[in-house]
Scaffold this motif. Structure first.
Motif, PDB file in Angstrom:
ATOM      1  N   HIS A 168      28.727  51.582  37.020  1.00 49.26           N
ATOM      2  CA  HIS A 168      28.541  51.542  38.469  1.00 49.26           C
ATOM      3  C   HIS A 168      28.004  50.192  38.906  1.00 49.26           C
ATOM      4  O   HIS A 168      28.432  49.647  39.931  1.00 49.26           O
ATOM      5  N   ALA A 169      27.079  49.640  38.120  1.00 47.78           N
ATOM      6  CA  ALA A 169      26.551  48.326  38.469  1.00 47.78           C
ATOM      7  C   ALA A 169      27.682  47.311  38.548  1.00 47.78           C
ATOM      8  O   ALA A 169      27.744  46.504  39.482  1.00 47.78           O
ATOM      9  N   ALA A 170      28.614  47.375  37.587  1.00 49.01           N
ATOM     10  CA  ALA A 170      29.697  46.391  37.565  1.00 49.01           C
ATOM     11  C   ALA A 170      30.638  46.575  38.746  1.00 49.01           C
ATOM     12  O   ALA A 170      30.902  45.633  39.502  1.00 49.01           O
ATOM     13  N   PHE A 171      31.142  47.800  38.941  1.00 46.23           N
ATOM     14  CA  PHE A 171      32.177  47.900  39.972  1.00 46.23           C
ATOM     15  C   PHE A 171      31.590  47.888  41.383  1.00 46.23           C
ATOM     16  O   PHE A 171      32.245  47.425  42.317  1.00 46.23           O
ATOM     17  N   LYS A 172      30.350  48.378  41.541  1.00 49.49           N
ATOM     18  CA  LYS A 172      29.809  48.363  42.895  1.00 49.49           C
ATOM     19  C   LYS A 172      29.429  46.944  43.314  1.00 49.49           C
ATOM     20  O   LYS A 172      29.550  46.596  44.484  1.00 49.49           O
ATOM     21  N   THR A 173      28.994  46.109  42.345  1.00 46.78           N
ATOM     22  CA  THR A 173      28.780  44.704  42.682  1.00 46.78           C
ATOM     23  C   THR A 173      30.078  44.093  43.182  1.00 46.78           C
ATOM     24  O   THR A 173      30.121  43.442  44.234  1.00 46.78           O
ATOM     25  N   THR A 174      31.159  44.319  42.414  1.00 50.90           N
ATOM     26  CA  THR A 174      32.457  43.767  42.810  1.00 50.90           C
ATOM     27  C   THR A 174      32.850  44.227  44.208  1.00 50.90           C
ATOM     28  O   THR A 174      33.291  43.435  45.045  1.00 50.90           O
ATOM     29  N   LEU A 175      32.677  45.528  44.450  1.00 49.51           N
ATOM     30  CA  LEU A 175      33.131  46.068  45.730  1.00 49.51           C
ATOM     31  C   LEU A 175      32.311  45.525  46.892  1.00 49.51           C
ATOM     32  O   LEU A 175      32.859  45.151  47.930  1.00 49.51           O
ATOM     33  N   ALA A 186      40.095  41.211  43.074  1.00 52.30           N
ATOM     34  CA  ALA A 186      38.790  41.667  42.592  1.00 52.30           C
ATOM     35  C   ALA A 186      38.431  43.014  43.207  1.00 52.30           C
ATOM     36  O   ALA A 186      37.999  43.942  42.512  1.00 52.30           O
ATOM     37  N   PHE A 187      38.633  43.159  44.502  1.00 53.28           N
ATOM     38  CA  PHE A 187      38.314  44.424  45.161  1.00 53.28           C
ATOM     39  C   PHE A 187      39.183  45.536  44.585  1.00 53.28           C
ATOM     40  O   PHE A 187      38.717  46.662  44.377  1.00 53.28           O
ATOM     41  N   GLY A 188      40.450  45.214  44.290  1.00 50.62           N
ATOM     42  CA  GLY A 188      41.341  46.213  43.708  1.00 50.62           C
ATOM     43  C   GLY A 188      40.819  46.696  42.369  1.00 50.62           C
ATOM     44  O   GLY A 188      40.812  47.905  42.092  1.00 50.62           O
ATOM     45  N   SER A 246      31.931  29.438  45.323  1.00 46.82           N
ATOM     46  CA  SER A 246      30.894  30.222  44.650  1.00 46.82           C
ATOM     47  C   SER A 246      31.122  31.713  44.870  1.00 46.82           C
ATOM     48  O   SER A 246      30.881  32.539  43.989  1.00 46.82           O
ATOM     49  N   MET A 247      31.631  32.089  46.043  1.00 41.81           N
ATOM     50  CA  MET A 247      31.917  33.491  46.292  1.00 41.81           C
ATOM     51  C   MET A 247      33.046  33.975  45.389  1.00 41.81           C
ATOM     52  O   MET A 247      32.999  35.061  44.826  1.00 41.81           O
ATOM     53  N   ARG A 248      34.071  33.131  45.262  1.00 43.12           N
ATOM     54  CA  ARG A 248      35.212  33.545  44.445  1.00 43.12           C
ATOM     55  C   ARG A 248      34.816  33.671  42.977  1.00 43.12           C
ATOM     56  O   ARG A 248      35.232  34.601  42.285  1.00 43.12           O
ATOM     57  N   VAL A 249      33.990  32.708  42.512  1.00 41.55           N
ATOM     58  CA  VAL A 249      33.565  32.761  41.104  1.00 41.55           C
ATOM     59  C   VAL A 249      32.803  34.061  40.829  1.00 41.55           C
ATOM     60  O   VAL A 249      33.079  34.783  39.862  1.00 41.55           O
ATOM     61  N   ALA A 250      31.851  34.395  41.724  1.00 44.21           N
ATOM     62  CA  ALA A 250      31.063  35.606  41.521  1.00 44.21           C
ATOM     63  C   ALA A 250      31.956  36.846  41.516  1.00 44.21           C
ATOM     64  O   ALA A 250      31.792  37.751  40.693  1.00 44.21           O
ATOM     65  N   LEU A 251      32.940  36.861  42.427  1.00 40.80           N
ATOM     66  CA  LEU A 251      33.850  38.004  42.484  1.00 40.80           C
ATOM     67  C   LEU A 251      34.635  38.144  41.189  1.00 40.80           C
ATOM     68  O   LEU A 251      34.773  39.236  40.635  1.00 40.80           O
TER      69      LEU A 251
END
Lengths: 318, 665
Positions: free
Chosen positions: B344-351, B383-385, B469-474
């Motif tokens: 959950h930590a991984a995918f909710k961060t991404t979302l 990434a959102f997908g 930086s946003m894209r890298v984090a995503l």
């Protein structure tokens, strides 16, 4: 063991690709004859596929990659299900048990791909079909999982091949009340999942009642061909799985030539029988109103749940 | 000094450094410097966590000026795991924030609060006694309240959201405080080691259990204490909501695990049932609300409630089965909780970061006005997908692996001897299945409506991808979602063994084997087989495409008409319409239909007006009366203060007399 599993998987995929369109053709033909029409013949789906393969593919301006990739994902998920579940033979891969939850999730990947294809073109009908399709898929899932949970209890494993083999070894278990309850629930779930009557009318041309057809309305050419083949593969695989659970005899337990031949022949016979029965039943039922479908699904869930609790109580009594 | 102590010191120093940079640096450089320092703080937390998880020992004692015991930080392996989660999420969010922050979220207050928030959150799982735990907890709560308030000047609803959040989070603090007080009274000491000597059969243990679970559940966003979550997440800046949702609510889960694994390990069966009930209700209610939500961040917030519900369900199953001596599945269920937390930590961060990019690009969170973003923001869309696949528990993401393990522990948990368990387990399977189904629909809606089709509003048509930086984090967080889904085995086994549980083994390349229940899953084998099958399909398609490439046309079939207006597309509201009708009784939407007829005729319609509003039923039914009562008391109490100086002097006089009387007694 793995070589045998690979052989069986390959045979299964080839057989299902060849047979699934024929199964659909047979179902249409049975229905046509019962309704007093001549029918287009069992081979018509294959002719349709050939036609779609050579026709030009049109895509609505503004659609993205999803429209191109979605149909392929649907087909691949259908093929993968045909590889994983016990149809011709019940010999799983060593490193990849045919776990029920994995099979369901692979099916769901196809469901999602289809729903996204419906949304991508940005028309009202596509969205409508997609929305209805996902609503039904969401409500079917509890039934499917709980029904196969009921079937898995006597075996102590959610691996489909072990469930099928246990049924061959103990034929009495097929007719036990637990098994029957679970299978009835599963039949309703399969009917809903594959978009047959009374949940969805596969031959409808009235847009407002469409579910599956509304999603593929924007696709053409090979995109449509893949979508059709993918849906037929799902229908064939799920009916085949029902056949293997309902009449487990004939399913090969090793990869010898004789066993595989028997497996293929019995699979074709089971599919033909189940398909004909389903098509014949469809003649006599009307499509349910969309908002009555949840009631049907709730009913099937109750059956599946009863099957689970009964199996614990029956074991306790015995 | 041991490695863990160095790590803890590093976190304190880095937090101080970030705060100083936030205050001192020039505005032009602030985001870059403070963001890098905050990311380093997160990395320090993650590294310390890994060391603690792999058996590193260490004890940091910080004396206080107050007349209480010193703050003692000494992370256990379990705490180390949660420190890794908090640190990793914090680091990714900090990198993201460098490009994301603008306006009030780029202020020095906001950056300083962000660093404090990260520090508090990373120290909560490191605390070795109740006082330190509560101090770190309060640091986390106070700093996050400041962060929720960030945009209070721009948007009026932020103030009420922050008020709700502050009240609920302090309610949680109070419950935990009383819970720990009960336990430490019974165990004669505030350290967790002393508390673990309390007899779980005693009445005090049960009272403490209920208080602590309620307190932690409030922080975790469990129904019916979830009301702050769908308000606070949309109100906070996106990088903050990502950390709050992916890491902070997990501290509630950590608290519950602390109670059932360390403090009161041999729990009673009804404890398990309480946790199971909280979990199932939250999972179902959360995903149901998410499936009909149209605000992207509100949708994600409700989905957090659902996921935390699944974690509570897993913990409850573990406690219940352990009490009934069903050892194998009990261990798997407890271990699955950690899998659920990590995934959950991984995918909710991404979302949340994806939602932040959408918000950054368009300025709207309303799905009904988005659409067609896939072509304009390809990285965000991909990434959102992937995050959505994780949230929908589809292969080959970490969400799928975790839910698979949960289902396995549930279907192998029931034994015919225990009728209670034999009824509870199938119900739990059904709830998980329905939750998974609805999650599928929810995230098809979220992705399909936002990123596919044509723009529904003018803002979506001019969207653009955010800074690097946003894209890298995503991308990093999306890679983690797939990585944990492909190769979960080695890490899962290491974590589960370190915290003293068993039940999870490595299968195949790095798949998951559950020897206790006889099940195994190797995502790499599944992927390999998929590729093998896909090759034939791809070759056929490629040959067909070479012969006749697809032709784009303005008007494909058009659904029987001309594609006139983008408003004719399905929206998020219409997408969820069938579902909201099916669950009408649970959701209770308010619908108004007003038809104005033309002239005398009943058949000619001049105007149709339709309005639908979905409110949180729990909030309306359970909280509104309480809020009204408090309001009334407040109004009544206002009469005490009428502004007259004579009255205030009178109060002082009365108070003085009262004090004198009390003293003279």
């Amino acid at each position: 063991m793995n070589a045998g599993a690979a052989t069986l998987a390959a045979v299964q995929v080839v057989v299902m690709v060849v047979v699934s369109p024929l199964l659909v053709g047979l179902m249409r033909q049975v229905r046509a004859r019962l309704e007093g029409r001549v029918g287009a013949g069992v081979l018509q789906p294959w002719r349709d596929l050939r036609k779609l393969a050579i026709k030009e593919t049109l895509r609505a301006a503004g659609t993205g990659r999803v429209s191109a990739v979605g149909p392929l994902v649907l087909v691949v998920s259908g093929l993968l299900v045909c590889v994983l579940i016990p149809l011709v033979g019940a010999v799983p891969f060593v490193s990849l048990p045919d776990d029920l939850f994995v099979v369901v999730s692979v099916l769901l990947v196809g469901t999602v791909a289809l729903a996204l294809v419906g949304l991508d073109a940005g028309t009202a009908f596509g969205g409508m079909g997609s929305s209805r399709h996902m609503t039904i898929a969401a409500l079917v899932e509890p039934t499917v999982l709980v029904a196969v949970y009921a079937l898995s209890i006597p075996v102590g494993s959610s691996a489909l091949s072990r469930i099928v083999v246990a049924r061959i070894d103990d034929p009495a278990s097929v007719a036990s009340p637990v098994s029957l309850l679970a299978l009835v629930a599963l039949v309703i779930a399969v009917v809903a999942e594959t978009g047959r009557l009374p949940v969805d009318n596969p031959s409808t041309h009235l847009e407002l009642t469409m579910i599956h057809e509304a999603m593929v309305i924007e696709s053409s050419g090979r995109d449509l061909g893949w979508l059709e083949l993918g849906s037929w593969l799902r229908l064939g695989a799920l009916l085949g799985l029902l056949g293997s659970l309902l009449v487990p005899w004939g399913v090969a337990q090793d990869a010898s030539v004789a066993a595989v031949l028997i497996g293929v022949v019995t699979l074709v016979l089971k599919l033909a029988a189940l398909g004909s029965v389903l098509a014949a039943a469809e003649v006599f039922v009307a499509k349910l109103r969309l908002f009555r479908v949840p009631e049907l699904l709730a009913g099937s869930f109750v059956l599946a749940f009863l099957a689970v609790t009964a199996s614990y109580l029956v074991v306790q009594a015995g | 000094m041991t490695q863990v102590e160095v790590g803890l010191w590093a976190q304190l120093v880095l937090a101080l450094a970030t705060v100083s940079i936030a205050v001192l640096a020039r505005p032009a450089l602030r985001a870059r410097l403070a963001g890098s320092a905050a990311a380093a703080l997160g990395v320090a937390g993650a590294v310390t966590g890994v060391i603690a998880l792999t058996g590193g020992q260490g004890r940091l004692v910080i004396p206080l000026a107050l007349p209480v015991d010193p703050v003692v930080l000494s992370p256990t392996p379990l705490g180390g795991f949660f420190m890794v989660v908090a640190g990793a999420v914090g680091a990714v969010a900090a990198v993201y924030a460098i490009g994301y922050v603008h306006g009030p979220s780029a202020s020095s207050t906001s950056w300083a609060a962000f660093a404090t928030f990260l520090l508090g959150m990373q120290l909560v799982p490191g605390a070795a006694d109740a006082v330190s735990f509560l101090l770190a907890w309060e640091l986390m709560a106070a700093a996050s309240t400041v962060l929720v308030l960030t945009e209070h000047r721009e948007r009026i609803e932020v103030r009420s959201a922050a008020l709700w959040y502050a009240v609920m989070t302090h309610l949680s603090f109070l419950l935990i405080l009383i819970g720990f007080a009960v336990l430490s009274a019974a165990g004669h000491g505030t350290s967790f080691a002393a508390m673990s000597h309390v007899d779980p059969e005693s009445a005090g243990a049960s009272i403490a259990f209920v208080l602590l679970v309620l307190g932690f559940a409030t922080k975790a966003g469990i129904v019916p204490m979830h009301v702050w979550l769908p308000r606070a997440h949309p109100a906070a800046p996106s990088h903050v909501s990502a950390v709050m949702s992916a890491a902070m609510v997990k501290m509630g889960v950590y608290g519950v695990l602390l109670v059932v694994l360390q403090l009161l390990p041999a729990g009673r069966p009804w404890w398990g049932l309480v946790l199971l009930a909280l979990g199932t209700v939250s999972a179902l209610y959360g995903i149901l609300q998410a499936s009909v939500a149209t605000d992207l961040k509100r949708l994600l917030a409700y989905s957090t409630t659902e996921n935390v519900g699944l974690m509570f369900l897993a913990i409850g199953t573990g406690v219940l089965l352990r009490a009934y001596a069903v050892v194998g599945p009990a261990e798997v269920a407890a271990g699955t909780t950690l899998l659920l937390v990590a995934s959950h930590a991984a995918f909710k961060t991404t979302l949340f970061l994806g939602a932040g990019s959408v918000l950054h690009a368009t300025g709207v969170r309303d799905l009904d006005r988005l659409g067609g973003l896939g072509k304009r923001m390809p990285t965000t869309a991909a990434a959102f997908g992937i995050g959505a696949l994780g949230a929908a528990a589809l292969p080959i993401t970490c969400g799928f692996v975790a839910e698979w393990a949960l289902l396995q522990s549930l279907i192998h948990g029931a034994r015919p001897e225990d009728r209670l368990v034999a009824v509870v387990m199938p119900l739990a399977v059904a709830v998980v299945a329905l939750t998974a189904g609805l999650a599928l629909m929810t995230f098809v809606k979220a992705y399909g409506i936002a990123f596919l089709a044509r723009p529904r509003g003018p803002e979506a048509g001019v969207a653009h991808e955010g800074p690097a930086s946003m894209r890298v984090a995503l991308v990093v967080s999306a890679v983690v979602v797939v990585g944990l889904g492909l190769l979960p085995g080695v890490m899962a086994r290491a974590v589960v063994r370190a915290v003293g549980l068993g039940g999870i083994d490595v299968f195949g390349v790095s798949g998951l084997g559950l020897p206790g229940v006889g099940a195994a899953l190797d995502p790499v084998a599944l992927t390999g087989l998929t590729l093998l099958v896909a090759v034939s399909v791809l070759v056929v398609t490629w040959r067909m495409a070479r012969r006749r490439p697809p032709r784009p046309v303005e008007l494909a079939w058009g659904g029987g008409g001309v594609r006139v207006s983008p408003r004719m597309q399905y929206t998020a509201t219409s997408y969820a319409e069938p579902l909201s009708r099916v669950f009408d009784d649970a959701l209770r939407p308010e619908r108004d239909l007003e038809i104005t007829h033309a002239g005398e005729s009943r058949y000619l319609v001049e105007r149709v007006q339709f309005r639908q509003q979905l409110e949180d039923v729990v909030e309306v039914r359970a909280y509104a009366p309480g809020v009204r009562l408090v309001d009334r008391i407040g109004l009544a109490a206002r009469r005490l203060q009428n502004g007259s100086i004579h009255r205030y002097l009178g109060y002082s006089f009365v108070a003085l007399i009262a004090v004198l009387i009390v003293v003279s007694l």
